[in-house]
Motif scaffolding. Structure first.
Motif, mmCIF file in Angstrom:
data_model
loop_
_atom_site.group_PDB
_atom_site.id
_atom_site.type_symbol
_atom_site.label_atom_id
_atom_site.label_comp_id
_atom_site.label_asym_id
_atom_site.label_seq_id
_atom_site.Cartn_x
_atom_site.Cartn_y
_atom_site.Cartn_z
ATOM 1 N N ARG A 179 -1.070 4.773 43.151
ATOM 2 C CA ARG A 179 -2.030 3.916 42.319
ATOM 3 C C ARG A 179 -1.743 4.210 40.795
ATOM 4 O O ARG A 179 -2.089 3.509 40.196
ATOM 5 C CB ARG A 179 -3.341 4.840 42.777
ATOM 6 C CG ARG A 179 -3.791 4.499 43.965
ATOM 7 C CD ARG A 179 -5.235 5.533 44.100
ATOM 8 N NE ARG A 179 -5.754 4.746 45.574
ATOM 9 C CZ ARG A 179 -6.737 5.604 46.207
ATOM 10 N NH1 ARG A 179 -7.103 6.819 45.533
ATOM 11 N NH2 ARG A 179 -7.274 5.086 47.047
ATOM 12 N N ARG A 182 0.548 1.099 39.568
ATOM 13 C CA ARG A 182 0.260 -0.006 39.660
ATOM 14 C C ARG A 182 0.658 -1.215 38.540
ATOM 15 O O ARG A 182 1.143 -2.172 38.904
ATOM 16 C CB ARG A 182 -1.250 -0.185 39.803
ATOM 17 C CG ARG A 182 -2.035 -0.016 41.058
ATOM 18 C CD ARG A 182 -3.392 -0.099 41.142
ATOM 19 N NE ARG A 182 -4.012 -0.144 42.567
ATOM 20 C CZ ARG A 182 -4.863 0.695 42.652
ATOM 21 N NH1 ARG A 182 -5.389 1.540 41.716
ATOM 22 N NH2 ARG A 182 -5.583 0.667 43.748
ATOM 23 N N GLU A 217 -0.937 -2.914 47.445
ATOM 24 C CA GLU A 217 -2.246 -2.835 47.465
ATOM 25 C C GLU A 217 -2.549 -2.315 49.038
ATOM 26 O O GLU A 217 -3.230 -1.402 49.348
ATOM 27 C CB GLU A 217 -3.144 -3.707 46.862
ATOM 28 C CG GLU A 217 -2.762 -3.842 45.318
ATOM 29 C CD GLU A 217 -3.426 -2.779 44.781
ATOM 30 O OE1 GLU A 217 -4.385 -1.989 45.306
ATOM 31 O OE2 GLU A 217 -3.105 -2.484 43.440
ATOM 32 N N ILE A 220 -1.319 1.115 49.670
ATOM 33 C CA ILE A 220 -2.303 2.071 48.929
ATOM 34 C C ILE A 220 -3.349 2.517 49.866
ATOM 35 O O ILE A 220 -3.732 3.460 50.198
ATOM 36 C CB ILE A 220 -2.737 1.600 47.793
ATOM 37 C CG1 ILE A 220 -1.388 1.855 46.958
ATOM 38 C CG2 ILE A 220 -3.790 2.751 47.261
ATOM 39 C CD1 ILE A 220 -1.585 1.211 45.374
ATOM 40 N N ARG A 225 -4.917 9.616 51.903
ATOM 41 C CA ARG A 225 -4.908 10.626 50.368
ATOM 42 C C ARG A 225 -4.477 12.009 51.106
ATOM 43 O O ARG A 225 -5.290 12.406 51.522
ATOM 44 C CB ARG A 225 -6.027 10.651 49.485
ATOM 45 C CG ARG A 225 -5.955 11.533 48.641
ATOM 46 C CD ARG A 225 -7.192 11.694 47.506
ATOM 47 N NE ARG A 225 -7.375 10.431 46.975
ATOM 48 C CZ ARG A 225 -6.806 10.023 45.589
ATOM 49 N NH1 ARG A 225 -5.999 11.137 45.116
ATOM 50 N NH2 ARG A 225 -6.876 9.052 45.147
ATOM 51 N N SER A 232 -5.973 8.866 40.221
ATOM 52 C CA SER A 232 -5.355 8.201 39.313
ATOM 53 C C SER A 232 -6.373 7.603 38.351
ATOM 54 O O SER A 232 -7.522 7.169 38.912
ATOM 55 C CB SER A 232 -4.443 6.790 40.074
ATOM 56 O OG SER A 232 -4.195 5.973 39.091
ATOM 57 N N ASP A 234 -6.313 4.579 37.375
ATOM 58 C CA ASP A 234 -6.654 3.199 37.666
ATOM 59 C C ASP A 234 -7.300 2.986 39.014
ATOM 60 O O ASP A 234 -7.692 1.884 39.450
ATOM 61 C CB ASP A 234 -5.316 2.542 38.007
ATOM 62 C CG ASP A 234 -4.412 2.394 36.860
ATOM 63 O OD1 ASP A 234 -4.940 2.326 35.699
ATOM 64 O OD2 ASP A 234 -3.252 2.065 36.704
ATOM 65 N N ALA A 235 -7.520 4.175 39.648
ATOM 66 C CA ALA A 235 -8.092 3.895 41.066
ATOM 67 C C ALA A 235 -9.677 3.795 40.915
ATOM 68 O O ALA A 235 -10.518 4.233 39.909
ATOM 69 C CB ALA A 235 -8.090 5.427 41.578
#
Length: 235
Positions: A179, A182, A217, A220, A225, A232, A234-235
């Protein structure tokens, strides 16, 4: 096993793989006319010319070998697995084994994406034709080199999620790291797609880059997890 035993085993696995490719290629040579006609459908007149005496035969041979490799791919992967599996730990074998048959499926999906993309790429490149002065007369050698390379690249790119999942199973990567990377991955796949795709059309690299990032993606989403994995931004 001694070094001699390993080399003997390697020769055996390679010989079986080559035999499978030869048998598949023999069938591919029989099917070559129908496959060639199918691959020529993106061209407006559905035909190309070969510029040397051996050009037609070389196109047949190219198509036959590609079909042979595709048909033999399960055998090749099994032989590779049978050779390396004894040297892996139980954890590594459990991580890798389910993804070996899936790699064949993903490769075929990649060729399907390439087939859908091909007419748009060919149409764009032929749009620069000027009637009466700049006329497209593609050679068989050049056209089928372009087509087979596109199919190969898309097939290999579809292995992207398998590699990422395998690295996660081995503990080398985790979903938090994926993540956080990205933006760098998006830039990297874009540059890679522009450099690797032949022909110079914008369609092929655009679809290739989009496919690679969509697979990223998807990976991911697919990877669970781990506990304690950092989140992250960006998550």
């Amino acid at each position: 096993m001694t070094l001699v035993d390993h080399l003997s085993e390697l020769r055996k696995r390679i010989a079986i793989s080559i035999l499978a490719v030869l048998l598949g290629s023999a069938l591919g040579f029989v099917l070559a006319p129908a496959i060639i006609e199918l691959l020529l459908t993106p061209l407006p007149n559905g035909e190309v010319v070969f510029l040397t005496l051996s050009g037609g035969f070389m196109v047949y041979l190219r198509v036959a070998i590609i079909v042979g490799v595709l048909l033999a791919l399960p055998v090749i992967l099994y032989q590779a697995w049978a050779f390396v599996a004894p040297g892996l730990t139980r954890h590594e074998r459990r991580a890798a084994l389910p993804w070996i048959p899936l790699s064949v499926v993903f490769f075929l999906l990649g060729t399907l994406v390439a087939w859908v993309t091909l007419p748009y790429a060919v149409g764009f490149l032929l749009s620069f034709e000027i009637e009466g002065s700049l006329v497209a007369m593609p050679s068989a050698e050049a056209y089928f080199s372009f087509v087979t390379f596109i199919f190969l690249i898309f097939g290999l790119v579809m292995q992207f999620p398998i590699v990422l999942v395998f690295l996660d199973r081995l503990g080398i990567l985790d979903v938090g790291q994926l993540r956080s990377m990205r933006r760098y991955v998006l830039l990297g796949v874009t540059v890679f797609a522009v450099v690797i795709t032949p022909g110079g059309d914008p369609i092929s690299p655009l679809v290739l880059a989009g496919t690679m990032y969509a697979l990223y993606e998807f990976t991911i989403f697919l990877i669970p997890r781990r506990r304690g994995s950092p989140s992250s931004p960006d998550a």
